[in-house]
Write a protein that holds these residues in place. Structure first.
Motif, PDB file in Angstrom:
ATOM      1  N   GLU A  13       2.797 -45.048   0.859  1.00 50.22           N
ATOM      2  CA  GLU A  13       1.808 -45.335   1.896  1.00 50.22           C
ATOM      3  C   GLU A  13       2.096 -44.588   3.195  1.00 50.22           C
ATOM      4  O   GLU A  13       1.215 -44.371   4.004  1.00 50.22           O
ATOM      5  N   ARG A  14       3.352 -44.185   3.392  1.00 48.82           N
ATOM      6  CA  ARG A  14       3.756 -43.503   4.609  1.00 48.82           C
ATOM      7  C   ARG A  14       2.929 -42.221   4.800  1.00 48.82           C
ATOM      8  O   ARG A  14       3.038 -41.290   4.031  1.00 48.82           O
ATOM      9  N   GLY A  15       2.061 -42.201   5.799  1.00 50.42           N
ATOM     10  CA  GLY A  15       1.256 -41.014   6.073  1.00 50.42           C
ATOM     11  C   GLY A  15      -0.024 -40.920   5.266  1.00 50.42           C
ATOM     12  O   GLY A  15      -0.812 -39.998   5.466  1.00 50.42           O
ATOM     13  N   ARG A  16      -0.243 -41.837   4.354  1.00 49.59           N
ATOM     14  CA  ARG A  16      -1.433 -41.792   3.493  1.00 49.59           C
ATOM     15  C   ARG A  16      -2.712 -41.794   4.313  1.00 49.59           C
ATOM     16  O   ARG A  16      -3.659 -41.094   3.987  1.00 49.59           O
ATOM     17  N   TRP A  17      -2.768 -42.569   5.384  1.00 46.93           N
ATOM     18  CA  TRP A  17      -3.986 -42.708   6.185  1.00 46.93           C
ATOM     19  C   TRP A  17      -4.502 -41.362   6.677  1.00 46.93           C
ATOM     20  O   TRP A  17      -5.698 -41.130   6.726  1.00 46.93           O
ATOM     21  N   PHE A  18      -3.588 -40.454   7.049  1.00 39.85           N
ATOM     22  CA  PHE A  18      -4.018 -39.151   7.589  1.00 39.85           C
ATOM     23  C   PHE A  18      -4.860 -38.400   6.571  1.00 39.85           C
ATOM     24  O   PHE A  18      -5.851 -37.764   6.913  1.00 39.85           O
ATOM     25  N   TRP A  19      -4.451 -38.464   5.313  1.00 43.26           N
ATOM     26  CA  TRP A  19      -5.136 -37.701   4.269  1.00 43.26           C
ATOM     27  C   TRP A  19      -6.354 -38.422   3.706  1.00 43.26           C
ATOM     28  O   TRP A  19      -7.281 -37.774   3.234  1.00 43.26           O
ATOM     29  N   THR A  20      -6.359 -39.735   3.743  1.00 43.09           N
ATOM     30  CA  THR A  20      -7.428 -40.480   3.082  1.00 43.09           C
ATOM     31  C   THR A  20      -8.506 -41.004   4.025  1.00 43.09           C
ATOM     32  O   THR A  20      -9.609 -41.294   3.580  1.00 43.09           O
ATOM     33  N   ALA A  21      -8.224 -41.153   5.317  1.00 39.11           N
ATOM     34  CA  ALA A  21      -9.260 -41.609   6.250  1.00 39.11           C
ATOM     35  C   ALA A  21     -10.342 -40.529   6.339  1.00 39.11           C
ATOM     36  O   ALA A  21     -10.028 -39.348   6.492  1.00 39.11           O
ATOM     37  N   PRO A  22     -11.589 -40.921   6.234  1.00 37.22           N
ATOM     38  CA  PRO A  22     -12.679 -39.927   6.240  1.00 37.22           C
ATOM     39  C   PRO A  22     -12.630 -38.996   7.453  1.00 37.22           C
ATOM     40  O   PRO A  22     -12.534 -39.442   8.599  1.00 37.22           O
ATOM     41  N   ILE A  74      -5.775 -30.193   1.846  1.00 40.73           N
ATOM     42  CA  ILE A  74      -6.241 -31.578   1.967  1.00 40.73           C
ATOM     43  C   ILE A  74      -6.484 -32.170   0.578  1.00 40.73           C
ATOM     44  O   ILE A  74      -6.047 -33.291   0.290  1.00 40.73           O
ATOM     45  N   ALA A  75      -7.145 -31.418  -0.298  1.00 43.34           N
ATOM     46  CA  ALA A  75      -7.398 -31.902  -1.666  1.00 43.34           C
ATOM     47  C   ALA A  75      -6.085 -32.150  -2.400  1.00 43.34           C
ATOM     48  O   ALA A  75      -5.927 -33.164  -3.097  1.00 43.34           O
ATOM     49  N   GLN A  76      -5.113 -31.255  -2.240  1.00 44.41           N
ATOM     50  CA  GLN A  76      -3.809 -31.420  -2.885  1.00 44.41           C
ATOM     51  C   GLN A  76      -3.125 -32.684  -2.383  1.00 44.41           C
ATOM     52  O   GLN A  76      -2.608 -33.479  -3.170  1.00 44.41           O
ATOM     53  N   GLN A  77      -3.110 -32.886  -1.075  1.00 44.11           N
ATOM     54  CA  GLN A  77      -2.455 -34.062  -0.507  1.00 44.11           C
ATOM     55  C   GLN A  77      -3.111 -35.348  -0.998  1.00 44.11           C
ATOM     56  O   GLN A  77      -2.432 -36.326  -1.294  1.00 44.11           O
ATOM     57  N   ARG A  78      -4.416 -35.327  -1.122  1.00 42.23           N
ATOM     58  CA  ARG A  78      -5.127 -36.512  -1.596  1.00 42.23           C
ATOM     59  C   ARG A  78      -4.811 -36.799  -3.055  1.00 42.23           C
ATOM     60  O   ARG A  78      -4.784 -37.955  -3.468  1.00 42.23           O
ATOM     61  N   GLN A  79      -4.554 -35.761  -3.830  1.00 42.48           N
ATOM     62  CA  GLN A  79      -4.176 -35.956  -5.230  1.00 42.48           C
ATOM     63  C   GLN A  79      -2.743 -36.442  -5.358  1.00 42.48           C
ATOM     64  O   GLN A  79      -2.417 -37.183  -6.277  1.00 42.48           O
ATOM     65  N   LEU A  80      -1.874 -36.024  -4.449  1.00 40.69           N
ATOM     66  CA  LEU A  80      -0.465 -36.397  -4.507  1.00 40.69           C
ATOM     67  C   LEU A  80      -0.210 -37.837  -4.092  1.00 40.69           C
ATOM     68  O   LEU A  80       0.785 -38.426  -4.481  1.00 40.69           O
ATOM     69  N   VAL A  81      -1.092 -38.387  -3.275  1.00 41.31           N
ATOM     70  CA  VAL A  81      -0.918 -39.750  -2.792  1.00 41.31           C
ATOM     71  C   VAL A  81      -1.596 -40.684  -3.789  1.00 41.31           C
ATOM     72  O   VAL A  81      -2.817 -40.705  -3.892  1.00 41.31           O
ATOM     73  N   PRO A  82      -0.821 -41.434  -4.554  1.00 35.90           N
ATOM     74  CA  PRO A  82      -1.421 -42.278  -5.598  1.00 35.90           C
ATOM     75  C   PRO A  82      -2.207 -43.452  -5.027  1.00 35.90           C
ATOM     76  O   PRO A  82      -1.851 -44.001  -3.993  1.00 35.90           O
ATOM     77  N   ARG A  83      -3.283 -43.779  -5.724  1.00 33.51           N
ATOM     78  CA  ARG A  83      -4.063 -44.952  -5.314  1.00 33.51           C
ATOM     79  C   ARG A  83      -3.354 -46.237  -5.716  1.00 33.51           C
ATOM     80  O   ARG A  83      -3.428 -47.233  -5.033  1.00 33.51           O
TER      81      ARG A  83
END
Length: 159
Positions: A13-22, A74-83
């Motif tokens: 979750e650390r830093g996830r918000w940066f990549w996933t917030a619209p 951005i797409a790579q980071q979003r894929q690396l951060v698991p839901r």
């Protein structure tokens, strides 16, 4: 070194918000000058900033200027951060290949505890930590990485 006890979800979750917030990453990275973007990225990946050579910086700057580089990052980071952090963690247990985990102890991107968790989750894996090294040991301390990788690969080849 001792590792703090953390849940997998805390680690991803650390830093996830940066990549996933619209539009947050798109806006921030889209407005940032290329050179600033590259320098921030390299400084997050290296503990010893003096190890960031001009050739590494020039190479990263060249790549950052390529068409769609920011969108791809951005797409790579979003894929690396698991839901689902627990499902992601369970997936580590399915790895059966010989696994060498090389981790910079001063990793500014992922917690050092994550390396320990990977080593626990991947049966038969080997964790090697590099004191004073950041997130990208292959760039920051390539000789240390080779000292570990070459014997490991020899061992795997001769199994």
């Amino acid at each position: 070194h001792s590792f703090p006890t953390r849940r997998s979800s805390d680690l991803v979750e650390r830093g996830r918000w940066f990549w996933t917030a619209p539009l947050v990453a798109e806006t921030v990275l889209g407005l940032m000058p290329w050179k600033t973007f590259v320098r921030i990225g390299l400084k997050r990946n290296f503990n010893d900033h003096t190890a960031i050579s001009m050739s590494i910086e020039a190479s990263y700057l060249r790549e950052a200027r390529r068409p769609r580089a920011i969108a791809t990052l951005i797409a790579q980071q979003r894929q690396l951060v698991p839901r689902d952090a627990e499902q992601w963690k369970q997936g580590h247990g399915t790895i059966v290949a010989p696994t060498l985990i090389l981790w910079g102890w001063e990793d500014g991107v992922l917690s050092s505890a994550q390396g320990q968790i990977l080593a626990q989750d991947i049966q038969g894996s080997r964790l090697v930590t590099f004191p004073g090294v950041g997130h990208s040991p292959q760039l920051e301390a390539p000789s240390l990485v080779l000292e570990q990788m070459l014997p490991f690969l020899e061992e795997v080849i001769h199994r």
